[in-house]
Scaffold this active site. Sequence first.
Site, PDB file in Angstrom:
ATOM      1  N   LYS A  55       0.800  -1.218   0.000  1.00  0.00           N
ATOM      2  CA  LYS A  55       0.000   0.000   0.000  1.00  0.00           C
ATOM      3  C   LYS A  55       0.838   1.275   0.000  1.00  0.00           C
ATOM      4  CE  LYS A  55      -4.363  -1.584   0.497  1.00  0.00           C
ATOM      5  NZ  LYS A  55      -5.491  -1.190  -0.365  1.00  0.00           N
ATOM      6  N   SER A  81      -8.757  -0.759   6.342  1.00  0.00           N
ATOM      7  CA  SER A  81      -8.740  -1.879   7.288  1.00  0.00           C
ATOM      8  C   SER A  81      -7.415  -1.953   8.023  1.00  0.00           C
ATOM      9  CB  SER A  81      -8.994  -3.198   6.549  1.00  0.00           C
ATOM     10  OG  SER A  81      -7.992  -3.427   5.584  1.00  0.00           O
ATOM     11  N   GLN A  86      -1.952   2.828   7.344  1.00  0.00           N
ATOM     12  CA  GLN A  86      -0.530   2.979   7.674  1.00  0.00           C
ATOM     13  C   GLN A  86       0.219   3.661   6.538  1.00  0.00           C
ATOM     14  OE1 GLN A  86       1.503  -0.536   9.496  1.00  0.00           O
ATOM     15  NE2 GLN A  86      -0.469  -1.511   9.165  1.00  0.00           N
ATOM     16  N   GLY A 183     -10.479  -4.396  -2.811  1.00  0.00           N
ATOM     17  CA  GLY A 183     -11.204  -3.453  -3.649  1.00  0.00           C
ATOM     18  C   GLY A 183     -10.723  -3.403  -5.080  1.00  0.00           C
ATOM     19  N   GLY A 184      -9.541  -3.980  -5.339  1.00  0.00           N
ATOM     20  CA  GLY A 184      -9.081  -4.102  -6.712  1.00  0.00           C
ATOM     21  C   GLY A 184      -8.035  -3.102  -7.154  1.00  0.00           C
TER      22      GLY A 184
END
Length: 330
Positions: A55, A81, A86, A183-184
């Site tokens: 991420k 989530s 972060q 979510g893709g």
Amino acid sequence: MNTTGIGLQEVRAAYQRIQGWIHRTPVFTNEGLNKVSGRQLFFKAENLQKTGAFKARGACNAVFLEKEENPKSPGVVTHSSGNHGQAVAYAAKCAGLPCSVVVPKGTPKVKCDAIVNYGAELVFCEPSPAARKEVCAQIAEATGKAIIHPFDNYNVMAGQGTIALELLEEVPDLDAILVPISGGGMTSGIAVATHGLNPNCRVYAVEPFGKELQRSLENKKRMWDNPPRFLETIADAIRTQQVGDLTFPILCDYAESKVFSVTDDQMIEGMRFIFERMKLVVEAASGAAVYAAMNSLEDVTPPPRKVGVILCGGNVDLDHLPWIDRKTSY
């Protein structure tokens, strides 16, 4: 910019923007896992990425662009989530922007602590997709902070697509890449970049059981019931049942319609293989991709022989390892 809002050009631009702030993560192989699976597996270790998950790539691209395009920005806000939260907190710290992160009650403590340690404001909400969006929107309206959506954001997708740039530079002749999907955003970014670099390489999503993405991809129409909900799974990083409004058309165009569904027990099996055979700490979502790589690829034609596997994150609460928790809950 192409009609989908993201292409290889945007992914390459993202890499130039963020490469000084992220790790170029290693690609690992393991002869034991190759023998078990009957193919060559190449594990892209995003569990060793900044903030412990892929991420950071998308968050840095989106947050840095917010700072570039709006030098007087009051900051950023997101809902997550945990892993995306972060990452946005880390990116905001790098950019010198205030940050708020909305997380559902029950988010693992290790992820909450990391968000706070990066200097972000942590806000809890009820554990539903609607509550996450609502609280995030309220903060944005009250403060003027820009919303950095965890997946339905082209700048986030472009950042995640840089995973494929690195992977295909090291192993350019891959037949397939397996990507855990929530979510893709990561799957979309990787699929777009892969299509631009090696159109013969197939990108497959790996989902928790109950998501039922394949039905929607086969029909090229969103087939889920409303309202959106979280799935009951140990993989908190991929609990979102529905992919995004922006990611879905990209998945239809660039990802395979075949989707591999993995149960919690199968995710645990994949996690344990990586813990034991490769000595790497990975999340349950990563275990989903590992299990599919080891057990599911004979279901597709032709069966791929050189396969990239995205180990998407390693933010595991070591006090609550799933194979221990599941034994003690009986």
